[in-house]
Design a protein around this motif. Sequence first.
Motif, short mmCIF file in Angstrom:
data_model
loop_
_atom_site.label_atom_id
_atom_site.label_comp_id
_atom_site.label_asym_id
_atom_site.label_seq_id
_atom_site.Cartn_x
_atom_site.Cartn_y
_atom_site.Cartn_z
N ALA A 135 12.74 4.88 -10.08
CA ALA A 135 11.96 5.98 -10.69
C ALA A 135 12.46 7.33 -10.18
CB ALA A 135 10.48 5.80 -10.35
N VAL A 136 12.75 7.40 -8.89
CA VAL A 136 13.21 8.67 -8.31
C VAL A 136 14.60 9.00 -8.84
CG1 VAL A 136 13.76 9.88 -6.16
CG2 VAL A 136 11.82 8.31 -6.24
N GLU A 137 15.46 7.96 -8.90
CA GLU A 137 16.85 8.20 -9.32
C GLU A 137 16.94 8.52 -10.80
OE1 GLU A 137 18.68 4.63 -7.89
OE2 GLU A 137 19.19 5.52 -5.94
N SER A 138 16.12 7.82 -11.62
CA SER A 138 16.26 8.01 -13.07
C SER A 138 15.90 9.43 -13.48
CB SER A 138 15.40 6.99 -13.83
OG SER A 138 14.05 7.35 -13.68
N GLU A 139 15.00 10.02 -12.75
CA GLU A 139 14.61 11.39 -13.11
C GLU A 139 15.41 12.43 -12.31
OE1 GLU A 139 10.50 12.17 -13.85
OE2 GLU A 139 10.05 10.03 -13.93
N GLU A 140 16.39 11.91 -11.55
CA GLU A 140 17.26 12.79 -10.75
C GLU A 140 16.43 13.77 -9.93
OE1 GLU A 140 20.30 14.49 -13.19
OE2 GLU A 140 20.95 12.54 -13.92
N LEU A 141 15.39 13.19 -9.27
CA LEU A 141 14.48 14.05 -8.52
C LEU A 141 15.04 14.43 -7.16
CD1 LEU A 141 11.18 12.18 -9.44
CD2 LEU A 141 11.96 14.39 -10.29
N LEU A 142 15.89 13.55 -6.60
CA LEU A 142 16.50 13.83 -5.31
C LEU A 142 18.00 13.59 -5.43
CD1 LEU A 142 13.98 11.96 -2.93
CD2 LEU A 142 14.05 14.42 -3.40
N ASP A 143 18.76 14.24 -4.57
CA ASP A 143 20.22 14.06 -4.56
C ASP A 143 20.55 13.02 -3.50
OD1 ASP A 143 22.92 14.18 -4.24
OD2 ASP A 143 23.03 16.36 -3.98
N PHE A 144 20.86 11.80 -3.96
CA PHE A 144 21.09 10.71 -3.01
C PHE A 144 22.45 10.80 -2.32
CE2 PHE A 144 17.34 9.20 -5.06
CZ PHE A 144 16.73 8.36 -4.13
N THR B 146 4.20 27.38 -1.94
CA THR B 146 4.87 28.68 -1.95
C THR B 146 6.38 28.50 -2.06
OG1 THR B 146 4.84 28.57 0.44
CG2 THR B 146 3.10 29.87 -0.62
N GLY B 147 6.86 27.27 -1.84
CA GLY B 147 8.30 27.05 -1.82
C GLY B 147 8.90 27.05 -3.22
N SER B 148 10.21 27.25 -3.26
CA SER B 148 10.92 27.24 -4.53
C SER B 148 11.46 25.86 -4.85
CB SER B 148 12.08 28.24 -4.47
OG SER B 148 12.92 27.91 -3.37
N GLY B 149 11.48 24.97 -3.85
CA GLY B 149 12.11 23.66 -4.02
C GLY B 149 11.37 22.76 -4.98
N GLY B 150 10.05 22.86 -5.00
CA GLY B 150 9.26 22.09 -5.94
C GLY B 150 8.87 20.71 -5.42
N THR B 151 7.86 20.14 -6.07
CA THR B 151 7.37 18.81 -5.71
C THR B 151 7.12 18.01 -6.99
OG1 THR B 151 5.08 19.54 -5.74
CG2 THR B 151 6.19 19.64 -3.62
N THR B 152 7.16 16.70 -6.84
CA THR B 152 6.88 15.79 -7.94
C THR B 152 6.01 14.67 -7.38
OG1 THR B 152 9.12 16.22 -8.73
CG2 THR B 152 7.97 14.36 -9.72
N VAL B 153 5.11 14.15 -8.20
CA VAL B 153 4.24 13.05 -7.76
C VAL B 153 4.44 11.87 -8.70
CG1 VAL B 153 1.91 12.42 -7.07
CG2 VAL B 153 2.56 14.83 -7.16
N LEU B 154 4.73 10.70 -8.13
CA LEU B 154 4.95 9.49 -8.93
C LEU B 154 3.96 8.41 -8.51
CD1 LEU B 154 8.84 9.07 -8.58
CD2 LEU B 154 7.60 10.15 -10.47
N GLN B 155 3.52 7.62 -9.48
CA GLN B 155 2.70 6.45 -9.12
C GLN B 155 3.61 5.22 -9.09
OE1 GLN B 155 -0.82 5.82 -11.47
NE2 GLN B 155 -1.50 4.12 -10.20
N ALA B 156 3.76 4.65 -7.93
CA ALA B 156 4.59 3.46 -7.77
C ALA B 156 4.15 2.76 -6.49
CB ALA B 156 6.07 3.84 -7.68
N ASP B 157 4.63 1.52 -6.35
CA ASP B 157 4.15 0.69 -5.24
C ASP B 157 5.26 0.46 -4.22
OD1 ASP B 157 3.21 -1.60 -3.66
OD2 ASP B 157 1.62 -1.67 -5.17
N LEU B 158 4.96 0.76 -2.97
CA LEU B 158 5.92 0.57 -1.87
C LEU B 158 6.41 -0.88 -1.80
CD1 LEU B 158 7.32 1.63 0.73
CD2 LEU B 158 5.16 1.24 1.93
N ARG B 159 5.57 -1.82 -2.25
CA ARG B 159 5.98 -3.23 -2.18
C ARG B 159 7.11 -3.54 -3.15
NH1 ARG B 159 -0.14 -5.22 -2.65
NH2 ARG B 159 -0.03 -3.43 -4.05
N GLU B 160 7.39 -2.57 -4.05
CA GLU B 160 8.51 -2.73 -4.99
C GLU B 160 9.49 -1.57 -4.77
OE1 GLU B 160 6.47 -2.84 -8.71
OE2 GLU B 160 5.47 -4.70 -8.20
N PRO B 161 10.20 -1.60 -3.64
CA PRO B 161 11.04 -0.44 -3.27
C PRO B 161 12.14 -0.15 -4.28
CG PRO B 161 11.50 -2.32 -1.86
CD PRO B 161 10.30 -2.69 -2.65
#
Length: 271
Positions: free
Chosen positions: A144-153, A123-138
Motif C-alpha cells: 500500500a505504501v509503495e503503490s502510492e509512492e508515499l515513501l522513497d524506499f 506545520t511541516g511541508s513534508g506532509g502526512t498520509t493515513v492508511l488503514q492496514a493490518d500489521l499482521r499483513e506486513p
Amino acid sequence: MWDPGRPGVPADLRPDIPHPARMYDYYLGGKDNFPADRAAAEKALAANPEFRSTARANRGFLTRAVRCVADLGIDQFLDIGTGIPTAGNTHEIAQAVNPAVRVVYVDNDPIVLSHARALMSGTGSGGTTVLQADLREPAAVLAAVESEELLDFSRPIGLVLAAVLHFLRDEDKPYQVVTTLLDALPSGSHLILSHGTADFIPAAVRDRVTGVYDKATAPLVGRTRDEVRAFLDGLDVLTPGVTTVPLWRPETTPSPDADRVSMYGAVARKP
Ligand SMILES: C[S@@+](CC[C@H](N)C(=O)[O-])C[C@H]1O[C@@H](n2cnc3c(N)ncnc32)[C@H](O)[C@@H]1O
C-alpha cells in the motif's frame, strides 16, 4: 472533536467491543472512547493502576525517540499502530526538527482513520498520509505504501512500532512481521520500538489484565526483555539499549520506580 455519542457512527467502529486504541486514549485522558472502552480500561486499571502512567511514559519515549531519529537526518517515517491523535504525534515531533519530514501512518482501527484530518494537519511541508492496514499483513502494508509512492524506499526510513507489537499473538508471527518490514528498508533506516511486558508484575495481575484484553478486539501479549531484544537481532542498537521506556535517554530525573515500568523501549539502526 470526535464525538462517539453522536448518531451515524460507522458500524465497523463496533462501539460495543473494547478497542485497544480507544482504551489507550482513555488511559491518556482522551475523550475518543465509548462506554465499553472505558469499562474495560477501568477493569485493567483496577488490576494494574500503573497502566495510565505507563501509557504516559510510552508517549514520552516516543517523543524522545522520534526526535533522536529525526536529528540523525531521517526525513521519512512509517508509523504503524498510530493510535488516536494526542499531544505530540509523530509528524509534529519530527517536523519540529525538520519541516520537510514526511510521515505515513498505518492503523487497523477505523477510529484512527476518522482522525485523518488531525493527523494530516501540521506545520511541516513534508506532509502526512493515513492508511488503514493490518500489521499482521506486513507485505500488504508495504504494498500500500509503495503503490502510492508515499515513501522513497531508496533512502533511510524511520519505522515506528510503538506499543503495537504486544497486540500480536505468537501465532501472528511478530518476529517475521518485523523482519519483513525491515527487509524492505535500506541501510541506515531506524526502528523505534516499544513493547509491553509483564516482567515486573505478579502473574495474578498479568492474568487479570490479559483477561480484559481477551474480550477486546486484540489481545495483550507481554514479552520479556530478552523477547523484546530479539526483535532487534541483526540491528545496531543505539545506547542505552533496551530499557524501560522512562529510562531511554531521559530528559528529567526518572522516578525511583522507573526501572519497573511495564514497557520496554529501544531504537536501533539497520546496518
Ligand atoms: C496502544 S496504541 C499505541 C499508539 C502509539 N503508537 C503510541 O505508542 O502511543 C496501539 C495502536 O495499535 C493499533 N493496532 C493494534 N493492532 C494492530 C494491527 N494488527 N495492525 C495495525 N494497527 C494495530 C491500535 O488500533 C492502536 O491504535
